[in-house]
Motif scaffolding. Structure first.
Motif, PDB file in Angstrom:
ATOM      1  N   GLU A   3       0.941  -1.193  -0.068  1.00 48.72           N
ATOM      2  CA  GLU A   3       0.160  -0.050  -0.002  1.00 48.72           C
ATOM      3  C   GLU A   3       0.740   1.157   0.109  1.00 48.72           C
ATOM      4  O   GLU A   3       0.587   2.268  -0.629  1.00 48.72           O
ATOM      5  N   ASP A   4       1.894   1.119   0.582  1.00 53.77           N
ATOM      6  CA  ASP A   4       3.030   2.397   0.726  1.00 53.77           C
ATOM      7  C   ASP A   4       3.312   2.708  -0.523  1.00 53.77           C
ATOM      8  O   ASP A   4       3.501   3.930  -1.183  1.00 53.77           O
ATOM      9  N   ALA A   5       3.775   1.631  -1.596  1.00 49.28           N
ATOM     10  CA  ALA A   5       4.226   1.850  -2.953  1.00 49.28           C
ATOM     11  C   ALA A   5       2.944   2.748  -3.879  1.00 49.28           C
ATOM     12  O   ALA A   5       3.337   3.572  -4.422  1.00 49.28           O
ATOM     13  N   LYS A   6       1.873   2.285  -3.517  1.00 53.03           N
ATOM     14  CA  LYS A   6       0.722   2.769  -4.249  1.00 53.03           C
ATOM     15  C   LYS A   6       0.493   4.271  -3.808  1.00 53.03           C
ATOM     16  O   LYS A   6       0.222   5.137  -4.687  1.00 53.03           O
ATOM     17  N   GLU A   7       0.682   4.617  -2.650  1.00 50.09           N
ATOM     18  CA  GLU A   7       0.392   5.857  -1.946  1.00 50.09           C
ATOM     19  C   GLU A   7       1.856   6.601  -2.514  1.00 50.09           C
ATOM     20  O   GLU A   7       1.656   7.828  -2.998  1.00 50.09           O
ATOM     21  N   GLY A   8       3.024   6.117  -2.605  1.00 48.30           N
ATOM     22  CA  GLY A   8       3.984   6.910  -2.907  1.00 48.30           C
ATOM     23  C   GLY A   8       3.960   7.341  -4.226  1.00 48.30           C
ATOM     24  O   GLY A   8       4.196   8.497  -4.773  1.00 48.30           O
ATOM     25  N   ILE A   9       3.594   6.488  -5.236  1.00 51.97           N
ATOM     26  CA  ILE A   9       3.395   6.687  -6.693  1.00 51.97           C
ATOM     27  C   ILE A   9       2.320   7.637  -6.770  1.00 51.97           C
ATOM     28  O   ILE A   9       2.465   8.675  -7.844  1.00 51.97           O
TER      29      ILE A   9
END
Length: 257
Positions: free
Chosen positions: A237-243
């Motif tokens: 989920e962090d990667a999705k948020e970061g992108i």
């Protein structure tokens, strides 16, 4: 080619990345780099390759918007692996490949430059691996090549903080060969490239082969693990948020999930 143009001067192929505005690495650009290597490998009129960027940047990183089109972590791992193969081909290419870096070489752009045999930089260039800022990790062998040049502690600093270093610092840290004022960068790089082009092609090829012996088995194992981890982290989920935060030009809010 759509994203690369090149010409030959005194046995030096001058290759220009032209993918405005930031020369971001896309799948198409990586494919064209491989096609370029196909074109010059057996071309006796080319003895050295100089790679540089058109406009304000060498390459400001991977095409983040293209990431949103990737469906799964497995596909993301495959994307990383395919890029790694091209950059490994650069590093083992039988003719010297030199990067002339101005503006920025960030993320995939720096990973591309680290695949080259030598790096010359403008004094005010910015070099870094900011992937952790997006909740990701480098995927084109950046976690493995960077420590070979700057050491583990400096590599950790660049990775963990996501802060770039200047061209002058890159020379001091061992990441680049020499730094020049930006208007002198390409002429000075070509001057060196043309001197190298006068050397025996057989001797140059053999020297490149000998340099590969500094790679340990753990390097190759690490590259494979990086590609796999690239996909695993992508599914967080962090990667999705970061992108999404990058696309929306805001600070991400990471939850550790």
């Amino acid at each position: 080619m759509e994203y690369l143009r090149w010409k030959v001067e005194d046995a030096v192929a001058i290759v220009t990345i032209q993918r405005p505005p930031a020369n971001a690495l896309s799948r198409g650009l990586i494919i064209e780099i491989n096609e370029l290597l196909d074109a010059v490998e057996n071309d006796d009129t080319v003895r050295v390759i100089v790679l540089h960027g058109e406009g304000r940047f060498f390459s400001a990183g991977a095409d983040i918007k293209e990431f949103t089109e990737v469906a799964s972590g497995a596909e993301f791992s495959e994307l990383a692996s395919s890029g790694q193969q091209v950059f490994e081909r650069l590093e083992t290419f039988p003719k010297p490949v030199i990067a002339a870096i101005h503006g920025a070489a960030l993320g995939g752009g720096l990973e591309l430059a680290m695949g080259c045999h030598m790096r010359f930089v403008s004094e005010d260039a910015k070099l870094g691996l900011p992937e952790l800022q997006l909740g990701l990790i480098p995927g084109f062998a950046g976690t493995q090549r960077l420590p070979r040049y700057v050491g583990v502690a400096k590599a950790a600093e660049m990775l963990f903080t996501s802060e770039p270093i200047t061209g002058v610092e890159a020379v001091q840290w061992g990441l680049a060969n020499k730094a020049y004022p930006v208007d002198e960068l390409l002429p000075k790089t070509l001057e060196i490239a043309k001197k190298i082009a006068l050397k025996s092609p057989i001797a140059l090829k053999t020297a490149i082969q000998m340099l590969q012996y500094n790679k340990s088995e753990s390097f190759h194992e690490g590259v494979k693990a990086e590609a796999q981890s690239f996909g695993t982290v992508f599914e967080s989920e962090d990667a999705k948020e970061g992108i999404q935060a990058f696309i929306e030009k805001r600070q991400p809010s990471f939850k550790g999930k």
